[in-house]
Scaffold this motif. Structure first.
Motif, PDB file in Angstrom:
ATOM      1  N   ASP A  34       0.825  -1.200   0.000  1.00 38.88           N
ATOM      2  CA  ASP A  34       0.000   0.000   0.000  1.00 38.88           C
ATOM      3  C   ASP A  34       0.861   1.253   0.000  1.00 38.88           C
ATOM      4  O   ASP A  34       1.897   1.317   0.670  1.00 38.88           O
ATOM      5  CB  ASP A  34      -0.906   0.039   1.237  1.00 38.88           C
ATOM      6  N   ARG A  35       0.383   2.255  -0.721  1.00 39.74           N
ATOM      7  CA  ARG A  35       1.014   3.576  -0.680  1.00 39.74           C
ATOM      8  C   ARG A  35       0.512   4.296   0.569  1.00 39.74           C
ATOM      9  O   ARG A  35      -0.597   4.042   1.028  1.00 39.74           O
ATOM     10  CB  ARG A  35       0.659   4.366  -1.939  1.00 39.74           C
ATOM     11  N   PRO A  36       1.317   5.204   1.126  1.00 35.25           N
ATOM     12  CA  PRO A  36       0.928   5.836   2.403  1.00 35.25           C
ATOM     13  C   PRO A  36      -0.056   6.987   2.259  1.00 35.25           C
ATOM     14  O   PRO A  36      -0.225   7.776   3.174  1.00 35.25           O
ATOM     15  CB  PRO A  36       2.272   6.332   2.961  1.00 35.25           C
ATOM     16  N   THR A  38      -3.869   8.469  -0.074  1.00 39.60           N
ATOM     17  CA  THR A  38      -5.007   8.077  -0.903  1.00 39.60           C
ATOM     18  C   THR A  38      -5.050   8.952  -2.152  1.00 39.60           C
ATOM     19  O   THR A  38      -4.502  10.059  -2.164  1.00 39.60           O
ATOM     20  CB  THR A  38      -6.325   8.212  -0.127  1.00 39.60           C
ATOM     21  N   ASN A  39      -5.750   8.467  -3.186  1.00 38.13           N
ATOM     22  CA  ASN A  39      -5.883   9.243  -4.417  1.00 38.13           C
ATOM     23  C   ASN A  39      -7.027  10.253  -4.268  1.00 38.13           C
ATOM     24  O   ASN A  39      -7.602  10.397  -3.188  1.00 38.13           O
ATOM     25  CB  ASN A  39      -6.071   8.319  -5.625  1.00 38.13           C
ATOM     26  N   ARG A  44      -7.129   3.989  -1.444  1.00 35.95           N
ATOM     27  CA  ARG A  44      -5.720   3.678  -1.259  1.00 35.95           C
ATOM     28  C   ARG A  44      -5.230   2.899  -2.470  1.00 35.95           C
ATOM     29  O   ARG A  44      -5.874   1.971  -2.931  1.00 35.95           O
ATOM     30  CB  ARG A  44      -5.492   2.862   0.011  1.00 35.95           C
ATOM     31  N   GLU A  45      -4.065   3.279  -2.996  1.00 31.90           N
ATOM     32  CA  GLU A  45      -3.453   2.590  -4.121  1.00 31.90           C
ATOM     33  C   GLU A  45      -2.304   1.727  -3.621  1.00 31.90           C
ATOM     34  O   GLU A  45      -1.824   1.907  -2.499  1.00 31.90           O
ATOM     35  CB  GLU A  45      -2.954   3.600  -5.153  1.00 31.90           C
ATOM     36  N   ALA A  46      -1.872   0.818  -4.458  1.00 36.63           N
ATOM     37  CA  ALA A  46      -0.779  -0.079  -4.074  1.00 36.63           C
ATOM     38  C   ALA A  46       0.214  -0.192  -5.221  1.00 36.63           C
ATOM     39  O   ALA A  46      -0.127   0.025  -6.385  1.00 36.63           O
ATOM     40  CB  ALA A  46      -1.325  -1.464  -3.731  1.00 36.63           C
ATOM     41  N   ASP A  47       1.430  -0.531  -4.868  1.00 35.98           N
ATOM     42  CA  ASP A  47       2.455  -0.881  -5.846  1.00 35.98           C
ATOM     43  C   ASP A  47       2.600  -2.391  -5.828  1.00 35.98           C
ATOM     44  O   ASP A  47       2.509  -3.022  -4.768  1.00 35.98           O
ATOM     45  CB  ASP A  47       3.789  -0.208  -5.498  1.00 35.98           C
TER      46      ASP A  47
END
Length: 151
Positions: A34-36, A38-39, A44-47
Motif C-alpha cells: 500500500d502507498r501511504p 489516498t488518491n 488507497r493505491e498499491a504498488d
C-alpha cells in the motif's frame, strides 16, 4: 553505496518455484504494498513489486507462502534486461530477497484455510521468525509495571 529494501505487503498470487539447469531453486512472487496516501477518490493505491528468492529460502517461500498472506521482505533492488522475441530490449526491476518473514500465522487473516500447516515454524538460516503479529494489540494499553522499565 547502499542498496537495501524493506517491504511489507500481501502476496498477489502463490509463489512460483522453478529450478535452474544446475538445480538451484528460485521462487518468484509479487507483493502488493500500500502507498501511504489516498488518491483523489480517497482510495488507497498499491504498488505491485516483483520478488525473487534463491536456494533454501526459495523452497521455504514456495512451501509456506500463499496468496493474500502478509509478508515482510528484505533485500536489494536489481535491474536486469533482455531482448524479447520481437528484438526489443525489456527492462525488469525486482527485489532479490535475502530475508523473508511471515507476519501472519497460517490460520489468521485472509488465509484461514490455506492448508499451509506448521504454524509457529522458525527458520534461522532463511531469516524467518515465529508467526506472531507483534502489533496485534496495537492501540490498546500495555500492562507493564515500573519494575520492568530499565530506567
Amino acid at each position: 553505496m547502499l542498496n537495501r529494501v524493506i517491504l511489507i505487503g500481501r502476496l498477489t498470487r502463490d509463489p512460483e518455484l522453478r529450478y535452474t539447469p544446475s538445480g538451484v531453486a528460485v521462487t518468484t512472487f509479487t507483493l502488493a504494498v500500500d502507498r501511504p496516501f489516498t488518491n483523489q477518490q480517497r482510495e488507497r493505491e498499491a504498488d505491485f513489486i516483483n520478488i525473487v528468492t534463491w536456494r533454501q529460502l526459495a523452497e521455504t517461500c514456495a512451501n509456506y507462502l500463499r496468496k493474500g498472506r502478509l509478508t515482510a521482505v528484505e533485500g536489494r533492488i536489481q535491474v536486469r534486461n533482455y531482448d524479447n522475441n520481437e528484438g526489443r530490449r525489456v527492462y525488469v526491476t525486482e527485489v532479490v530477497a535475502d530475508n523473508v518473514r511471515f507476519l501472519e500465522s497460517p490460520n489468521s487473516g485472509a488465509n484461514r484455510d490455506d492448508g499451509m500447516g506448521g504454524g509457529g515454524r522458525q527458520e534461522r538460516n532463511s531469516g524467518l521468525r515465529d508467526n506472531q503479529d507483534p502489533f496485534q494489540d496495537d492501540g490498546k494499553p500495555i500492562d507493564i509495571s515500573d519494575d520492568d522499565l530499565p530506567f
